[in-house]
Design an enzyme around this catalytic site. Sequence first.
Site, short mmCIF file in Angstrom:
data_model
loop_
_atom_site.label_atom_id
_atom_site.label_comp_id
_atom_site.label_asym_id
_atom_site.label_seq_id
_atom_site.Cartn_x
_atom_site.Cartn_y
_atom_site.Cartn_z
N GLY A 161 0.49 -1.44 -0.23
CA GLY A 161 0.11 0.16 -0.21
C GLY A 161 1.09 1.14 -0.13
O GLY A 161 2.23 1.45 -0.01
N ASN A 162 0.41 2.01 0.03
CA ASN A 162 1.43 3.99 0.36
C ASN A 162 0.53 4.50 1.33
O ASN A 162 -1.31 4.45 2.00
CB ASN A 162 1.30 4.80 -0.74
CG ASN A 162 -0.58 4.34 -1.48
OD1 ASN A 162 -1.09 5.61 -0.52
ND2 ASN A 162 -0.30 3.92 -2.61
N ARG A 163 0.72 5.84 1.73
CA ARG A 163 1.04 6.86 2.52
C ARG A 163 -0.34 7.45 1.88
O ARG A 163 -0.53 8.73 3.48
CB ARG A 163 1.56 7.38 3.09
CG ARG A 163 2.58 6.07 3.96
CD ARG A 163 3.94 6.79 3.98
NE ARG A 163 3.36 7.82 5.24
CZ ARG A 163 4.86 8.24 6.13
NH1 ARG A 163 5.24 7.34 6.37
NH2 ARG A 163 4.41 9.40 6.87
#
Length: 232
Positions: free
Chosen positions: A33-35
């Site tokens: 995932g990412n932020r």
Amino acid sequence: ALAVIAPQDLAGLRVVVSTGGTREPLDPVRFLGNRSSGRQGTALARAAADRGAAVTLVAAHTDAGVLDEAGTIPMRRVGTAAELQAAMVDAAADADVIVMAAAVADYRPASVSDGKLSKDAVSGHARTLELVETEDVLAGLVRARREGQTIVGFAAETAADDADLLDRGRRKHARKGTDLLVVNRVGWTGGFEASENTVVVLGRAGAVVAEASGTKRQVADAVWDAVRGARG
Ligand code: CTP
Ligand code: CA
């Protein structure tokens, strides 16, 4: 109250906005995932709705509570880049403006394990994950762009300084073929999870058509002003 005092200058426009970060599964309990918090995309959808547009929000993973801001805006939830692409292609069919604010994974695991991966087999050694590229959703939308459709991309860049940021943004804008590209600087802090944002909006030929700094709502309103300008 905002909905009441906002000018209805986007009335009649059909808008689709993507927001949040995609998650690419590795096994039943893990993902890449990412932020992205989803705040800027949700603020864009909210601002457009308040200004009279008919909005669809395509939401990948967002921080807790962020989507509450969307209120009654019709929403489609997605997980992966592939799901986001399917939802965007569908929603784009009758959209006048498409805003790709989502942080889309560039790669996904080459295979997804049915069972939870165990470290038994590789314990004590490095594990290598094989990744394959995801589809570029924005590029596909640009290829399929209809007459009169305005497509807005986002670029979150880690840059050395403002000149470097602009340079990276212009190259991406040219490569992507977007009508507008909203460029912002990110780092280990600021940008993704912050409530304030600073952006530069690039128009055709890479000219700076807007600069905005402030709350994500203020930035959203500046982006919509730029969209109105681009549509003449
Ligand atoms: N984007 C997309 N599909 C992808 C990757 C990105 O639609 N698979 C969109 C993003 O939503 C954003 C724009 O493309 O609007 C730019 O994303 P960005 O990550 O900045 O650019 P990339 O082309 O992926 O290049 P890189 O990550 O190498 O900088
Ligand atoms: Ca990317």
